[in-house]
Design a protein around this motif. Structure first.
Motif, PDB file in Angstrom:
ATOM      1  N   ASP A  60       0.936  -1.182   0.110  1.00 55.29           N
ATOM      2  CA  ASP A  60       0.024   0.097  -0.088  1.00 55.29           C
ATOM      3  C   ASP A  60       1.000   0.960  -0.130  1.00 55.29           C
ATOM      4  OD1 ASP A  60      -1.585   2.182   1.478  1.00 55.29           O
ATOM      5  OD2 ASP A  60      -3.210   0.661   1.044  1.00 55.29           O
ATOM      6  N   PRO A  61       0.720   2.345  -0.767  1.00 49.72           N
ATOM      7  CA  PRO A  61       1.271   3.408  -0.995  1.00 49.72           C
ATOM      8  C   PRO A  61       1.390   4.162   0.550  1.00 49.72           C
ATOM      9  CG  PRO A  61      -0.763   3.867  -2.106  1.00 49.72           C
ATOM     10  CD  PRO A  61      -0.567   2.514  -1.778  1.00 49.72           C
ATOM     11  N   ALA A  62       0.705   4.047   1.367  1.00 52.22           N
ATOM     12  CA  ALA A  62       0.712   4.648   2.625  1.00 52.22           C
ATOM     13  C   ALA A  62       1.592   4.028   3.962  1.00 52.22           C
ATOM     14  CB  ALA A  62      -0.804   4.565   3.427  1.00 52.22           C
TER      15      ALA A  62
ATOM     16  N   ALA B 189       4.805  19.758  19.359  1.00 57.12           N
ATOM     17  CA  ALA B 189       5.643  18.434  19.074  1.00 57.12           C
ATOM     18  C   ALA B 189       5.359  17.623  17.874  1.00 57.12           C
ATOM     19  CB  ALA B 189       5.198  17.417  20.203  1.00 57.12           C
ATOM     20  N   TYR B 190       6.180  16.811  17.394  1.00 57.80           N
ATOM     21  CA  TYR B 190       5.676  16.066  16.312  1.00 57.80           C
ATOM     22  C   TYR B 190       6.225  14.547  16.369  1.00 57.80           C
ATOM     23  CZ  TYR B 190      10.867  16.232  14.676  1.00 57.80           C
ATOM     24  OH  TYR B 190      12.042  16.019  14.569  1.00 57.80           O
ATOM     25  N   ALA B 191       5.732  13.539  15.686  1.00 56.05           N
ATOM     26  CA  ALA B 191       5.889  12.269  15.966  1.00 56.05           C
ATOM     27  C   ALA B 191       6.368  11.666  14.483  1.00 56.05           C
ATOM     28  CB  ALA B 191       4.704  11.633  16.211  1.00 56.05           C
ATOM     29  N   HIS B 192       6.837  10.382  14.503  1.00 56.95           N
ATOM     30  CA  HIS B 192       7.163   9.459  13.623  1.00 56.95           C
ATOM     31  C   HIS B 192       6.024   8.414  13.640  1.00 56.95           C
ATOM     32  CE1 HIS B 192      11.728  10.163  12.678  1.00 56.95           C
ATOM     33  NE2 HIS B 192      10.945  11.280  12.354  1.00 56.95           N
ATOM     34  N   VAL B 193       5.286   8.420  12.750  1.00 59.24           N
ATOM     35  CA  VAL B 193       4.050   7.454  12.732  1.00 59.24           C
ATOM     36  C   VAL B 193       4.215   6.234  11.814  1.00 59.24           C
ATOM     37  CG1 VAL B 193       1.599   6.990  12.130  1.00 59.24           C
ATOM     38  CG2 VAL B 193       2.421   9.160  13.291  1.00 59.24           C
ATOM     39  N   ASN B 194       4.285   4.858  12.217  1.00 61.47           N
ATOM     40  CA  ASN B 194       4.453   3.846  11.362  1.00 61.47           C
ATOM     41  C   ASN B 194       2.909   3.337  10.853  1.00 61.47           C
ATOM     42  OD1 ASN B 194       7.135   3.445  11.741  1.00 61.47           O
ATOM     43  ND2 ASN B 194       6.898   2.078  13.422  1.00 61.47           N
ATOM     44  N   MET B 195       2.895   3.470   9.521  1.00 54.60           N
ATOM     45  CA  MET B 195       1.531   2.923   8.716  1.00 54.60           C
ATOM     46  C   MET B 195       1.731   1.612   8.402  1.00 54.60           C
ATOM     47  SD  MET B 195      -0.100   5.913   9.058  1.00 54.60           S
ATOM     48  CE  MET B 195      -1.209   6.253   7.662  1.00 54.60           C
ATOM     49  N   LYS B 196       0.775   0.938   8.670  1.00 51.59           N
ATOM     50  CA  LYS B 196       0.916  -0.731   8.274  1.00 51.59           C
ATOM     51  C   LYS B 196      -0.590  -1.056   8.147  1.00 51.59           C
ATOM     52  CE  LYS B 196       4.474  -1.865  11.637  1.00 51.59           C
ATOM     53  NZ  LYS B 196       5.102  -2.623  12.924  1.00 51.59           N
ATOM     54  N   PRO B 197      -0.879  -2.300   7.453  1.00 51.10           N
ATOM     55  CA  PRO B 197      -2.066  -2.902   7.164  1.00 51.10           C
ATOM     56  C   PRO B 197      -2.576  -3.364   8.531  1.00 51.10           C
ATOM     57  CG  PRO B 197      -0.584  -3.861   5.564  1.00 51.10           C
ATOM     58  CD  PRO B 197       0.471  -3.006   6.648  1.00 51.10           C
ATOM     59  N   CYS B 198      -4.090  -2.972   8.680  1.00 48.86           N
ATOM     60  CA  CYS B 198      -4.702  -3.471   9.645  1.00 48.86           C
ATOM     61  C   CYS B 198      -6.067  -4.099   9.090  1.00 48.86           C
ATOM     62  CB  CYS B 198      -4.935  -2.534  10.968  1.00 48.86           C
ATOM     63  SG  CYS B 198      -5.696  -0.940  10.197  1.00 48.86           S
ATOM     64  N   GLY B 199      -5.843  -5.277   8.895  1.00 42.51           N
ATOM     65  CA  GLY B 199      -7.051  -5.832   8.109  1.00 42.51           C
ATOM     66  C   GLY B 199      -7.189  -5.411   6.474  1.00 42.51           C
ATOM     67  N   ALA B 200      -8.246  -4.927   6.209  1.00 35.29           N
ATOM     68  CA  ALA B 200      -8.483  -4.130   4.767  1.00 35.29           C
ATOM     69  C   ALA B 200      -8.232  -2.728   4.544  1.00 35.29           C
ATOM     70  CB  ALA B 200      -9.823  -4.505   4.368  1.00 35.29           C
ATOM     71  N   ALA B 201      -7.502  -2.400   6.047  1.00 38.53           N
ATOM     72  CA  ALA B 201      -7.379  -1.135   6.105  1.00 38.53           C
ATOM     73  C   ALA B 201      -5.810  -0.773   6.474  1.00 38.53           C
ATOM     74  CB  ALA B 201      -8.307  -0.323   7.124  1.00 38.53           C
TER      75      ALA B 201
ATOM     76  N   VAL C 153       4.233  12.422   0.148  1.00 35.41           N
ATOM     77  CA  VAL C 153       3.405  13.379   0.876  1.00 35.41           C
ATOM     78  C   VAL C 153       2.295  12.646   1.392  1.00 35.41           C
ATOM     79  CG1 VAL C 153       2.169  15.559   0.892  1.00 35.41           C
ATOM     80  CG2 VAL C 153       4.454  15.349  -0.244  1.00 35.41           C
ATOM     81  N   LEU C 154       1.824  12.691   2.678  1.00 34.75           N
ATOM     82  CA  LEU C 154       0.704  12.156   3.081  1.00 34.75           C
ATOM     83  C   LEU C 154      -0.224  13.535   3.613  1.00 34.75           C
ATOM     84  CD1 LEU C 154       0.169   9.168   5.183  1.00 34.75           C
ATOM     85  CD2 LEU C 154      -0.926  11.312   5.838  1.00 34.75           C
ATOM     86  N   LYS C 155      -1.389  13.615   3.118  1.00 36.61           N
ATOM     87  CA  LYS C 155      -2.276  14.654   3.668  1.00 36.61           C
ATOM     88  C   LYS C 155      -3.377  13.961   4.190  1.00 36.61           C
ATOM     89  CE  LYS C 155      -0.873  17.973  -0.001  1.00 36.61           C
ATOM     90  NZ  LYS C 155      -1.211  19.144  -0.458  1.00 36.61           N
ATOM     91  N   LEU C 156      -3.531  14.483   5.467  1.00 37.14           N
ATOM     92  CA  LEU C 156      -4.361  14.097   6.449  1.00 37.14           C
ATOM     93  C   LEU C 156      -5.190  15.186   7.158  1.00 37.14           C
ATOM     94  CD1 LEU C 156      -4.742  11.259   8.301  1.00 37.14           C
ATOM     95  CD2 LEU C 156      -3.580  12.363  10.094  1.00 37.14           C
ATOM     96  N   SER C 157      -6.805  14.740   7.085  1.00 36.26           N
ATOM     97  CA  SER C 157      -7.501  15.623   7.645  1.00 36.26           C
ATOM     98  C   SER C 157      -8.467  15.103   8.791  1.00 36.26           C
ATOM     99  CB  SER C 157      -8.521  16.370   6.865  1.00 36.26           C
ATOM    100  OG  SER C 157      -9.356  15.559   5.969  1.00 36.26           O
ATOM    101  N   GLY C 158      -8.623  15.713   9.982  1.00 37.61           N
ATOM    102  CA  GLY C 158      -9.853  15.200  10.895  1.00 37.61           C
ATOM    103  C   GLY C 158     -10.878  16.269  10.977  1.00 37.61           C
ATOM    104  N   CYS C 159     -12.091  15.778  10.997  1.00 39.80           N
ATOM    105  CA  CYS C 159     -13.330  16.564  10.852  1.00 39.80           C
ATOM    106  C   CYS C 159     -14.210  16.367  11.806  1.00 39.80           C
ATOM    107  CB  CYS C 159     -13.880  16.425   9.510  1.00 39.80           C
ATOM    108  SG  CYS C 159     -12.917  16.881   8.273  1.00 39.80           S
ATOM    109  N   VAL C 160     -15.119  17.405  12.202  1.00 42.49           N
ATOM    110  CA  VAL C 160     -16.049  17.089  13.022  1.00 42.49           C
ATOM    111  C   VAL C 160     -17.574  17.915  12.276  1.00 42.49           C
ATOM    112  CG1 VAL C 160     -14.966  17.123  15.263  1.00 42.49           C
ATOM    113  CG2 VAL C 160     -15.772  19.252  14.167  1.00 42.49           C
ATOM    114  N   ALA C 161     -18.471  17.555  12.943  1.00 46.27           N
ATOM    115  CA  ALA C 161     -19.868  18.238  12.467  1.00 46.27           C
ATOM    116  C   ALA C 161     -20.097  17.754  10.868  1.00 46.27           C
ATOM    117  CB  ALA C 161     -19.753  19.841  12.397  1.00 46.27           C
ATOM    118  N   GLY C 162     -19.909  16.414  10.703  1.00 44.43           N
ATOM    119  CA  GLY C 162     -20.044  16.065   9.359  1.00 44.43           C
ATOM    120  C   GLY C 162     -19.105  16.589   8.276  1.00 44.43           C
ATOM    121  N   GLY C 163     -18.022  17.099   8.706  1.00 48.14           N
ATOM    122  CA  GLY C 163     -17.063  17.448   7.689  1.00 48.14           C
ATOM    123  C   GLY C 163     -16.863  18.834   7.409  1.00 48.14           C
ATOM    124  N   LEU C 164     -18.051  19.728   8.243  1.00 46.84           N
ATOM    125  CA  LEU C 164     -17.866  21.046   8.066  1.00 46.84           C
ATOM    126  C   LEU C 164     -16.594  21.892   8.805  1.00 46.84           C
ATOM    127  CD1 LEU C 164     -21.592  21.761   8.908  1.00 46.84           C
ATOM    128  CD2 LEU C 164     -20.551  21.714   6.555  1.00 46.84           C
TER     129      LEU C 164
END
Length: 129
Positions: free
Chosen positions: A22-24, A36-48, A107-118
């Motif tokens: 997976d490219p991620a 602060a910042y972090a290093h995040v290890n991205m791995k498969p978890c089931g189909a995600a 480059v990985l662009k990540l967003s976290g949303c509330v209120a149905g994405g508003l």
């Protein structure tokens, strides 16, 4: 003729293996959030794909955060074209948000949303490895 088919099968199998990653997947450096910042290890978890905090840093260097080992990117399901949908945990306020992610090269662009994405917060991460 047998060797031709065996060679063709081997080439197809190797190509399939290389393509299967997976490219991620990999290690990503987050943007600075609350100093602060972090290093995040991205791995498969089931189909995600899921991301776990591996290392943490602040203005004095690497430090041992209580968040190391915790899942930050939760069940990001591939949608095609480098896009993902799932959830994101923000350690600074201990809240889980509706998450979207796109990966393009290093480059990985990540967003976290509330209120149905508003209302969304966004970050761009860079690939470490």
């Amino acid at each position: 003729m047998k060797s031709f088919f065996a060679t063709t099968l081997a080439v197809v199998a190797l190509a399939g293996t290389a393509y299967a990653a997976d490219p991620a997947e990999g290690t990503w450096k987050t943007q600075v959030d609350d100093g602060a910042y972090a290093h995040v290890n991205m791995k498969p978890c089931g189909a995600a794909v899921c991301g776990t905090i591996a290392r943490t840093f602040n203005d004095t260097g690497e430090y041992q955060s209580e968040n190391i080992g915790k899942t930050l990117v939760i069940d990001m399901v591939p949608q095609g074209g480098g896009a993902y949908e799932g959830k994101v945990w923000r350690p600074s306020n201990n809240k889980v948000y509706i998450g979207k992610m796109t990966v393009s090269g290093n480059v990985l662009k990540l967003s976290g949303c509330v209120a149905g994405g508003l209302i969304c917060s966004k970050q761009s991460w860079s690939r470490v490895k």
